[in-house]
Design an enzyme around this catalytic site. Structure first.
Site, short mmCIF file in Angstrom:
data_model
loop_
_atom_site.label_atom_id
_atom_site.label_comp_id
_atom_site.label_asym_id
_atom_site.label_seq_id
_atom_site.Cartn_x
_atom_site.Cartn_y
_atom_site.Cartn_z
N LYS A 99 -9.59 0.48 -5.22
CA LYS A 99 -9.30 1.59 -6.13
C LYS A 99 -8.17 1.34 -7.14
O LYS A 99 -7.98 2.14 -8.05
CB LYS A 99 -8.95 2.85 -5.31
CG LYS A 99 -10.13 3.45 -4.60
CD LYS A 99 -11.05 4.18 -5.56
CE LYS A 99 -12.43 4.36 -5.01
NZ LYS A 99 -13.47 3.58 -5.66
N TYR B 205 -16.37 5.58 -2.88
CA TYR B 205 -16.33 4.15 -3.20
C TYR B 205 -16.84 3.89 -4.62
O TYR B 205 -16.25 3.08 -5.35
CB TYR B 205 -17.14 3.35 -2.16
CG TYR B 205 -16.85 1.87 -2.22
CD1 TYR B 205 -15.87 1.31 -1.41
CD2 TYR B 205 -17.54 1.03 -3.09
CE1 TYR B 205 -15.57 -0.05 -1.47
CE2 TYR B 205 -17.26 -0.33 -3.16
CZ TYR B 205 -16.28 -0.86 -2.34
OH TYR B 205 -15.99 -2.20 -2.41
N HIS C 19 -23.74 -4.05 -7.34
CA HIS C 19 -23.84 -3.94 -5.89
C HIS C 19 -24.26 -2.52 -5.53
O HIS C 19 -23.55 -1.57 -5.82
CB HIS C 19 -22.51 -4.29 -5.23
CG HIS C 19 -22.24 -5.77 -5.18
ND1 HIS C 19 -21.31 -6.34 -4.37
CD2 HIS C 19 -22.84 -6.79 -5.84
CE1 HIS C 19 -21.32 -7.65 -4.53
NE2 HIS C 19 -22.24 -7.95 -5.44
N PRO D 15 -5.57 -2.34 -1.04
CA PRO D 15 -6.79 -2.77 -1.73
C PRO D 15 -8.11 -2.46 -0.99
O PRO D 15 -9.18 -2.69 -1.54
CB PRO D 15 -6.59 -4.29 -1.87
CG PRO D 15 -5.58 -4.66 -0.85
CD PRO D 15 -4.72 -3.46 -0.62
N TYR E 103 -16.98 -5.68 4.76
CA TYR E 103 -15.68 -5.19 5.25
C TYR E 103 -15.74 -5.25 6.77
O TYR E 103 -16.57 -4.57 7.38
CB TYR E 103 -15.45 -3.75 4.82
CG TYR E 103 -15.11 -3.56 3.36
CD1 TYR E 103 -13.80 -3.55 2.92
CD2 TYR E 103 -16.12 -3.35 2.41
CE1 TYR E 103 -13.47 -3.36 1.58
CE2 TYR E 103 -15.80 -3.15 1.06
CZ TYR E 103 -14.47 -3.17 0.66
OH TYR E 103 -14.16 -2.98 -0.67
P1 RFL Z 1 -0.35 -4.86 -13.51
O1 RFL Z 1 -1.64 -5.59 -13.40
O2 RFL Z 1 0.69 -5.07 -12.50
O3 RFL Z 1 0.24 -5.17 -14.95
C1 RFL Z 1 1.55 -4.79 -15.33
C2 RFL Z 1 2.03 -5.74 -16.42
O4 RFL Z 1 3.33 -5.35 -16.83
C3 RFL Z 1 4.15 -6.50 -16.95
N1 RFL Z 1 5.55 -6.06 -16.81
C4 RFL Z 1 6.39 -5.89 -17.84
N2 RFL Z 1 6.24 -6.06 -19.16
C5 RFL Z 1 7.30 -5.81 -19.95
N3 RFL Z 1 8.51 -5.42 -19.47
C6 RFL Z 1 8.70 -5.23 -18.17
N4 RFL Z 1 9.89 -4.83 -17.71
C7 RFL Z 1 7.62 -5.47 -17.28
N5 RFL Z 1 7.46 -5.38 -15.93
C8 RFL Z 1 6.21 -5.74 -15.67
C9 RFL Z 1 3.66 -7.41 -15.86
O5 RFL Z 1 3.99 -8.78 -16.10
C10 RFL Z 1 2.16 -7.16 -15.91
O6 RFL Z 1 1.50 -8.05 -16.79
O7 RFL Z 1 -0.60 -3.26 -13.59
P2 RFL Z 1 -1.83 -2.45 -14.26
O8 RFL Z 1 -2.11 -2.95 -15.65
O9 RFL Z 1 -1.52 -1.02 -14.05
O10 RFL Z 1 -3.11 -2.85 -13.41
C11 RFL Z 1 -3.22 -2.48 -12.06
C12 RFL Z 1 -4.09 -3.49 -11.30
O11 RFL Z 1 -3.62 -4.80 -11.59
C13 RFL Z 1 -4.09 -3.25 -9.78
O12 RFL Z 1 -4.17 -1.86 -9.51
C14 RFL Z 1 -5.28 -3.95 -9.09
O13 RFL Z 1 -5.19 -5.33 -9.21
C15 RFL Z 1 -5.34 -3.57 -7.62
N6 RFL Z 1 -6.39 -4.29 -6.88
C16 RFL Z 1 -7.71 -3.85 -6.93
N7 RFL Z 1 -8.05 -2.80 -7.71
C17 RFL Z 1 -9.36 -2.40 -7.82
O14 RFL Z 1 -9.64 -1.41 -8.53
N8 RFL Z 1 -10.39 -3.07 -7.16
C18 RFL Z 1 -10.13 -4.15 -6.36
O15 RFL Z 1 -11.08 -4.74 -5.85
C19 RFL Z 1 -8.75 -4.55 -6.20
N9 RFL Z 1 -8.42 -5.61 -5.43
C20 RFL Z 1 -6.07 -5.41 -6.09
C21 RFL Z 1 -7.13 -6.05 -5.36
C22 RFL Z 1 -4.76 -5.89 -6.02
C23 RFL Z 1 -4.47 -6.99 -5.24
N10 RFL Z 1 -3.13 -7.46 -5.25
C24 RFL Z 1 -2.75 -8.80 -5.41
C25 RFL Z 1 -2.03 -6.50 -5.33
C26 RFL Z 1 -6.85 -7.14 -4.56
C27 RFL Z 1 -5.52 -7.61 -4.47
C28 RFL Z 1 -5.27 -8.76 -3.55
C1 PHB Z 2 -11.97 -8.51 -4.37
O1 PHB Z 2 -13.09 -8.98 -4.60
O2 PHB Z 2 -10.93 -9.10 -4.68
C2 PHB Z 2 -11.90 -7.21 -3.65
C3 PHB Z 2 -13.06 -6.50 -3.41
C4 PHB Z 2 -12.98 -5.30 -2.71
C5 PHB Z 2 -11.77 -4.83 -2.27
C6 PHB Z 2 -10.61 -5.54 -2.52
C7 PHB Z 2 -10.66 -6.75 -3.21
O3 PHB Z 2 -11.72 -3.67 -1.57
#
Ligand code: RFL
Ligand code: PHB
Length: 389
Positions: free
Chosen positions: A296, A384, A72, A292, A200
């Site tokens: 980041k 970004y 993108h 989100p 957005y």
């Molecule tokens: P995670 O993914 O939470 O993984 C942590 C893992 O640890 C396990 N765990 C344990 N294991 C052993 N013992 C324990 N006591 C434990 N406690 C927990 C959990 O089961 C899990 O498997 O953290 P990690 O690896 O640091 O990754 C971080 C990312 O997942 C998170 O920052 C992103 O998903 C955030 N996020 C986005 N980030 C982006 O860079 N670009 C995006 O477009 C973006 N969109 C989003 C997002 C997060 C979202 N939600 C649902 C919070 C969109 C959404 C909706």
């Molecule tokens: C997504 O595709 O899930 C997504 C993309 C951009 C964002 C957050 C989530 O800023």
């Protein structure tokens, strides 16, 4: 049992670190609280910075990403019925990559399984011991059996609700937090995306985001109330509300269908300092959370992993502790800038319940300035696409 490194958490942070270390001959066991299927079923991030993509390549897990990802070159910002383009490529010569976190995690799991490296699922009661000494160990139970792993270092990659952060004593740990008075309701649907790039959208009814996973799979979000639950939102209600928040041309061409996933995420900004205590290192969501809006979260987790990986390699290969000694400082310097950007984008585009007429005018002026000013767009584009490591 003994391992050079114990990684707590088998999310993208833990699995990426495990894979990178494995390639350098550094042994790491991953402990994951959930099952493999549960971890791979989570729908989260969609946008990857080039730093994250480079790390996937360095970990040797980017073949499918390179084949299937989308590039993108910019994004659209919509305000009520108006829309403008922020062209990252034209402004700063860089782009972002669209490839879902679910796919990133799957690629990492498959690569790890192919190496035979150990991942222990369904672990309970993970406890970190003696992290502030030269001989730390981790205890846990699995299938009702108590286990212990002695190690050199522990990577706390266990997300916001994990145990690693809590292990750092209160007297050492400082936490900074902002909780936003709204959430995001997200759906995944097997429909073509409304637009090639993300939209957005800020509207008087609240924020909306049009994203995607591929040409036949769309991801949409709308700002919702913290008291809403998924059951309050039928698919029809979701689509109606989305249509009202995006420009007419987009609303008219929106293809709707049944949702195949629907979830609500609260929005929060959060940072822990320091990110190291003795031989324990916090990475990713275990140390910091961003709303989100700026995409980041996963990307900031990736930069932590980069700094820790480099530090551990420097130590194991050259006996030099400089990299791990400076881990917290290096990681936090980048984390705070991602926090600022995510907070700014969230504030720019959402309706806060207590906004005064003055606040609304300030928000509008900020958006207008971004629309009209190339330098402001460059600042947005630079953040970004991702700041350098
Ligand atoms: P995670 O993914 O939470 O993984 C942590 C893992 O640890 C396990 N765990 C344990 N294991 C052993 N013992 C324990 N006591 C434990 N406690 C927990 C959990 O089961 C899990 O498997 O953290 P990690 O690896 O640091 O990754 C971080 C990312 O997942 C998170 O920052 C992103 O998903 C955030 N996020 C986005 N980030 C982006 O860079 N670009 C995006 O477009 C973006 N969109 C989003 C997002 C997060 C979202 N939600 C649902 C919070 C969109 C959404 C909706
Ligand atoms: C997504 O595709 O899930 C997504 C993309 C951009 C964002 C957050 C989530 O800023």
């Amino acid at each position: 049992m003994r391992s050079q490194v114990v990684i707590i958490g088998g999310g993208p942070s833990g699995m990426l670190l495990g894979q990178l270390l494995h390639r350098k001959g550094i042994e790491a066991v991953v402990l994951e609280r959930k099952t493999r299927d549960y971890v791979l079923g989570r729908i989260r991030a969609g946008i990857l910075e080039s730093g994250m993509v480079d790390l996937m390549r360095e970990a040797g897990v980017a073949d499918r990403l390179d084949r299937e990802c989308f590039t993108h070159d910019g994004t659209l910002i919509a305000v009520d019925r108006d829309m403008f383009h922020v062209d990252f490529k034209a402004l700063i010569g860089q782009s972002v990559t669209l490839y879902g976190q679910t796919e990133v995690t799957r690629d990492l799991y498959e690569a790890r399984e192919a190496t035979g490296a150990q991942t222990i699922f369904n672990v309970e009661d993970v406890t970190i011991h003696d992290a502030d000494t030269d001989a730390p160990h981790v205890t846990f139970s699995v299938d009702g059996q108590a286990r212990r792993i002695d190690c050199d270092y522990i990577a706390g990659c266990d997300g916001f609700h994990g145990v690693s952060r809590q292990t750092i004593p209160d007297s050492v740990r400082r936490e900074y937090e902002k909780v936003y008075p709204f959430g995001w309701l997200g759906i995944l649907s097997e429909t073509p995306p409304v637009n090639e790039e993300l939209i957005y959208a800020s509207s008087e009814r609240g924020f909306a985001l049009c994203s995607m996973r591929n040409a036949a799979l769309s991801r949409y979000y709308i700002q919702c109330s913290l008291s809403d639950s998924v059951e309050d939102w039928s698919d029809d209600a979701f689509w109606d509300e989305l249509r009202r928040r995006i420009p007419e041309e987009a609303a008219d061409s929106l293809v709707t269908g049944p949702s195949i996933e629907k979830s609500i995420a609260p929005l929060r900004s959060f940072v822990t300092e320091p990110m190291r205590w003795g031989r324990l290192f916090l990475c990713g969501d275990a140390a910091h959370i961003v709303p989100p809006t700026g995409a980041k979260g996963l990307n900031t987790a990736a930069s932590d992993i980069h700094y820790l990986y480099e530090g551990l390699v420097q130590l194991y290969e050259a006996g030099d502790p400089e990299g791990i000694d400076r881990y917290s400082e290096r990681a936090l310097a980048r984390v705070w800038k991602a926090e600022r950007f995510s907070w700014w984008m969230t504030t720019l585009l959402h309706r806060f319940p207590d906004m005064s007429e003055f606040d609304l005018r300030m928000q509008r002026a900020d958006i207008d300035f971004l629309r009209e000013n190339r330098d402001a767009q460059k600042v947005m584009a630079t953040n970004y696409v991702g700041l350098p490591y």
